[in-house]
Design an enzyme around this catalytic site. Structure first.
Site, PDB file in Angstrom:
ATOM      1  CD  GLN A  35      10.783  -9.766 -33.521  1.00 34.88           C
ATOM      2  OE1 GLN A  35      11.573  -9.588 -34.446  1.00 34.88           O
ATOM      3  NE2 GLN A  35      10.880 -10.799 -32.709  1.00 34.88           N
ATOM      4  CB  CYS A  73       5.887 -16.628 -27.817  1.00 36.91           C
ATOM      5  SG  CYS A  73       7.177 -17.705 -27.224  1.00 36.91           S
ATOM      6  CE  LYS A 109      13.059 -10.799 -29.223  1.00 26.72           C
ATOM      7  NZ  LYS A 109      13.038 -12.202 -29.652  1.00 26.72           N
ATOM      8  CG  ASP A 137       6.703  -6.024 -27.713  1.00 27.83           C
ATOM      9  OD1 ASP A 137       7.891  -5.869 -28.032  1.00 27.83           O
ATOM     10  OD2 ASP A 137       6.194  -7.150 -27.549  1.00 27.83           O
ATOM     11  CG  HIS A 158       6.043 -12.464 -27.793  1.00 33.40           C
ATOM     12  ND1 HIS A 158       6.298 -12.839 -26.494  1.00 33.40           N
ATOM     13  CD2 HIS A 158       6.922 -13.155 -28.557  1.00 33.40           C
ATOM     14  CE1 HIS A 158       7.302 -13.703 -26.469  1.00 33.40           C
ATOM     15  NE2 HIS A 158       7.696 -13.917 -27.706  1.00 33.40           N
TER      16      HIS A 158
HETATM   17  N1  PMP Z   1       7.670  -9.173 -27.980  1.00 36.52           N
HETATM   18  C1  PMP Z   1       7.939  -9.601 -29.218  1.00 36.52           C
HETATM   19  C2  PMP Z   1       7.167  -8.999 -30.365  1.00 36.52           C
HETATM   20  C3  PMP Z   1       8.914 -10.565 -29.434  1.00 36.52           C
HETATM   21  O1  PMP Z   1       9.172 -10.992 -30.668  1.00 36.52           O
HETATM   22  C4  PMP Z   1       9.620 -11.087 -28.318  1.00 36.52           C
HETATM   23  C5  PMP Z   1      10.699 -12.150 -28.498  1.00 36.52           C
HETATM   24  N2  PMP Z   1      10.378 -13.147 -29.394  1.00 36.52           N
HETATM   25  C6  PMP Z   1       9.307 -10.606 -27.056  1.00 36.52           C
HETATM   26  C7  PMP Z   1       8.340  -9.650 -26.920  1.00 36.52           C
HETATM   27  C8  PMP Z   1      10.020 -11.112 -25.832  1.00 36.52           C
HETATM   28  O2  PMP Z   1      11.350 -10.744 -25.860  1.00 36.52           O
HETATM   29  P1  PMP Z   1      12.381 -11.319 -24.765  1.00 36.52           P
HETATM   30  O3  PMP Z   1      12.205 -12.808 -24.753  1.00 36.52           O
HETATM   31  O4  PMP Z   1      13.706 -10.885 -25.250  1.00 36.52           O
HETATM   32  O5  PMP Z   1      12.009 -10.708 -23.456  1.00 36.52           O
END
Ligand code: PMP
Length: 429
Positions: A219, A388, A242, A216, A139
């Site tokens: 997910q 993203c 999430k 990270d 991401h």
């Molecule tokens: N890493 C991953 C794999 C994600 O899917 C996301 C959110 N789509 C993020 C990081 C960022 O999370 P947040 O916007 O809640 O900080």
């Protein structure tokens, strides 16, 4: 090596009790609303999950009856709020099985957690000419913070490629380690492909090269059991929103000996020991990394959300979502022109199913934005775009996808609605 993996991001959980879907759906008031005159089918859980009533109630209750700034007051309300806030930290500690609450830092979310490490870790541990490793499926929030950090130290970012099936190329990964590698930062579960990476194995490989690992888990947290001690990760980040919790709150887990050596990320109240214009000392862990008034109501909400999923049981949630994902992949594959990215193991039943509850796809020549917009007219919420993850889109040779992502409250009927919706859109084109 696989044994460790199964201990934690368990891709194939032990048999679990069935979840009571009707009861669970009634815990989420939003699920009974309609959109464009049709019942809402919410399949955008990878972006954010809906909130059970108990989370909203806990937060409302705190604002109505307890509200007071934490850690500072001698008065009753402040002490009560502080107690709730620190109990929430303990709930998080248990949820990820950290050794101590000193290793649990509250942040605004995964993004802030990774930025914190990118800023503070590089100052403590990275010199010009060093290297870090990321992967092609990250991401943006696990790419851009490192690029920003390059303004401070001129280190190199190496990238582990993925295979055509959407798995990390572990042989290529091995080749990337050198004596200058200082960190590997990777996602546990791809937010586009649903791929569940064998993080315990990967951490084992990285540690053999004396390289710490940031996971990270944005997910992963809603779907898989997390045990930071079992996988032995050095850092782990996830977001409250999430995992059925509120927005604006997240977690950074870090091993104490690393956090101790890292400088604070932000300055302000609460993170200090003594302040003078000549010299300032810093607070102990984890407060050194928590400048300013924390979102202490959100921490209560997060704790309630983690208790909620724990009470249902991650293995039960995982079994339900795996069933749903398998059903969805099978049904989507029946659609002419369907192209699903990732999910090579479906529909083959394997002992170790390595794909999570996220399905990205394109249908014929229909633009992902058109498909998403028309599905919305049918009350079906999916995500469209690059998610993203632009470098991953480049690797796949596409601009974007439609993404359906499931949560514990989704049903096969909702999958059917998605499939019927796509069929209707195809007929319109
Ligand atoms: N890493 C991953 C794999 C994600 O899917 C996301 C959110 N789509 C993020 C990081 C960022 O999370 P947040 O916007 O809640 O900080």
């Amino acid at each position: 090596m696989n044994n460790n993996n199964e201990l934690m991001f368990q891709p194939f959980p032990a048999p679990a009790k069935d979840i009571e879907i009707g009861k669970i759906r009634s815990d989420f008031p939003i699920l009974s609303r309609s959109v464009h005159g049709r019942p809402l089918v919410y399949l955008d859980n990878g972006a954010t999950t809906q909130k059970p009533r108990c989370v909203v109630d806990a937060m409302t209750d705190e604002y109505m009856n307890v509200n007071s700034n934490v850690h500072r007051g001698v008065h009753y309300l402040s002490q009560q709020a502080t107690e709730l806030h620190e109990q929430a930290r303990e709930t998080v500690r248990k949820f990820i099985n950290a050794r101590s609450t000193t290793e649990v830092v509250f942040t605004r979310g995964t993004t802030e957690s990774i930025n914190l490490v990118a800023s503070s870790f590089i100052q403590a541990f990275i010199n010009d000419g060093d290297e870090i490793i990321l992967t092609e499926m990250e991401h943006h929030s696990n790419i851009v913070p490192w690029q920003l950090a390059q303004a401070r130290r001129s280190f190199k970012i190496k990238v582990c490629p993925i295979t055509d099936e959407g798995r990390l190329d572990l042989e290529a990964l091995e080749q990337l380690f050198t004596s200058r590698t200082r960190l590997l930062s990777l996602t546990a579960v791809s937010n586009v492909l649903g791929t569940v990476n064998p993080v315990a194995d990967i951490i084992h490989i990285a540690h053999a090269h004396n390289v710490p690992v940031l996971v990270d888990a944005a997910q992963a947290a809603p779907h898989l059991s997390i045990d930071v001690q079992a996988i032995d990760c050095d850092f782990l980040a996830f977001s409250g929103h999430k995992v059925y919790g509120p927005t604006g709150i997240g977690v950074l887990y870090g091993k104490e000996h690393l956090l101790e050596k890292m400088p604070p990320y932000m300055g302000g109240g609460e993170m200090i020991g003594k302040v003078s214009f000549e010299h300032t000392t810093f607070n102990s862990l984890p407060f050194k990394f928590e400048a300013g008034t924390p979102d202490y109501v959100a921490t209560t909400g997060l704790a309630r959300a983690l208790e909620y999923v724990t009470a249902i049981g991650i293995p039960a949630i995982q079994a339900h979502e795996r069933d749903l994902t398998r059903y969805a992949v099978e049904r989507l594959r029946e659609i002419p022109g369907m192209r699903i990215f990732g999910h090579p193991s479906f529909p083959v039943q394997t002992e170790k199913c390595e794909d999570g509850a996220v399905i990205s796809f394109l249908v014929g020549k229909i633009h992902h934005l058109d498909l998403g917009t028309l599905l919305d007219q049918l009350g079906i919420a999916v995500r469209t775009g690059h998610h993203c993850a632009e470098p991953l889109m480049h690797r796949l040779g596409i601009e974007g996808t439609v993404r359906a992502s499931f949560a514990l409250y989704n049903t096969k009927e909702e999958v059917d609605a998605l499939v019927e919706g796509i069929d209707r859109v195809i007929k319109m084109f």
